[in-house]
Design an enzyme around this catalytic site. Structure first.
Site, short mmCIF file in Angstrom:
data_model
loop_
_atom_site.label_atom_id
_atom_site.label_comp_id
_atom_site.label_asym_id
_atom_site.label_seq_id
_atom_site.Cartn_x
_atom_site.Cartn_y
_atom_site.Cartn_z
N ASP A 67 -0.10 13.92 -5.70
CA ASP A 67 1.48 13.44 -5.64
C ASP A 67 1.61 12.70 -6.84
OD1 ASP A 67 2.35 15.09 -3.48
OD2 ASP A 67 2.24 13.41 -2.18
N ASP A 76 9.04 4.81 -4.57
CA ASP A 76 9.59 3.43 -4.38
C ASP A 76 9.59 2.54 -5.45
OD1 ASP A 76 6.84 2.59 -4.12
OD2 ASP A 76 6.90 3.21 -2.09
N ARG A 104 13.09 -13.21 2.97
CA ARG A 104 11.93 -14.38 2.55
C ARG A 104 10.65 -13.54 3.27
NH1 ARG A 104 10.44 -20.00 4.42
NH2 ARG A 104 8.77 -20.42 3.11
N ASP A 129 6.69 -11.08 2.76
CA ASP A 129 5.58 -10.67 1.75
C ASP A 129 6.16 -9.94 0.78
OD1 ASP A 129 3.77 -12.20 3.18
OD2 ASP A 129 2.93 -10.44 3.91
#
Length: 315
Positions: A75, A141, A168, A170
């Protein structure tokens, strides 16, 4: 696959995985080219991978010269091939030399038949959307994170010029429908049909602010803004690190539909394979649904074997 430029001689471009063995597939393609009078080219950076029978050109010339692209890899290689021809109306055929291959329908053993079917026009085109962020293009993404390891980020969301809260946590994932089964899914985001022209924004380990996935449409102008006065953030595009997101700067995102055309021969078979691959992501399935994942010929063979067994004798 017919030339979109009107030239008499079809030119096929190869994009290959950087280290997996693909030479057998290259030889299948060059034999096909000799038989049909097509030309085969690759970028000079791939010269050592494709062998002496394939002409090589400068990377900046590649996309302008090809009438179709064949990706030999997984991919990741397929995404790279797609990125080369965004908006050029050049079909892309993927041949799976990787692992799962969500985007790819053809295996190396099926390549020769696939080339014949392309020559006969027996294929369809599947349009794919992408996320555009300035000079960057993502088919899966775009992920924004803190520049400091193990640190949280704060990120403002603006849609169509209006502020819509903040994140807010990770990280924040912006994904296409194709990318919804990757990091987005692992972070608890939804699986989105490729037919839906939408963008998903999914927070990773949210601490405050927006804590759920937000779905936005293709005409929405999305800005992810770094509100800090001094601390930069970083973002990646389809897993590849990009430029820092400087303090007070905004990352402008927009969905581009029909960005590239993927060659499909049997949409049902491709969807069935992807059902099997999605089952590896632990999607909940009932026993009868699990049985449906087994290809029909194997189910029929198992039933014949079951019927051929002698009946158990009573003790």
């Amino acid at each position: 696959m017919k030339s979109s430029s009107g030239r008499q001689r079809l030119t096929l471009g190869l994009v290959v995985h950087p280290d997996r063995p693909v030479l057998d597939s290259v030889q299948v393609i060059t034999r096909y080219a000799r038989r049909t009078g097509a030309a085969v080219i690759a970028r000079r950076c791939d010269a050592d991978r494709v062998g002496p029978e394939v002409d090589t050109v400068a990377p900046e010339e590649f996309a302008d010269r090809v009438d179709g692209v064949i990706s030999l890899g997984g991919d990741g290689t397929m995404l790279g091939a797609m990125r080369l021809v965004v908006g050029r109306n050049v079909p892309v055929l993927g041949v799976n030399h990787g692992h799962l291959g969500f985007l790819i329908e053809v295996t190396p053993s099926e390549l020769e038949q696939a080339l014949d079917r392309m020559a006969q026009g027996r294929y369809t085109i599947e349009p794919h959307s992408c996320l555009e962020a300035g000079d960057f293009t993502a088919f899966n993404d775009i992920v924004v994170t803190s520049a400091e390891p193990l640190s949280s980020l704060t990120l403002d969301l603006e849609v169509n010029g209006l502020r819509h809260g903040y994140y807010r946590g990770d990280a924040v994932i912006a994904c296409t429908p194709t990318g919804s089964t990757a990091y987005n899914y692992a972070a608890g985001g939804p699986v989105i049909s490729p037919s839906a022209p939408v963008v998903a924004l999914t927070p990773v380990a949210p601490m405050s602010g927006i804590s759920r996935c937000v779905i936005l449409g293709k005409d929405d102008h999305i800005v992810l803004r770094n509100p800090s006065e001094s601390v930069p953030l970083i973002f990646s595009v389809d897993g590849t690190p990009a430029d820092p997101l400087q303090p007070r700067a905004g990352l402008s995102l927009r969905l581009r539909t029909d960005a590239v055309d993927i060659v499909r021969f049997d949409a049902d078979t491709h969807l069935q394979r992807n059902r099997v691959k999605l089952s590896l992501l632990d999607l909940p399935l009932k026993p009868d649904q699990l049985v449906e994942l087994i290809p029909q010929p194997l189910r029929e063979q198992a039933e014949r074997l079951r019927q051929a067994r002698p009946a158990d004798r009573p003790h």
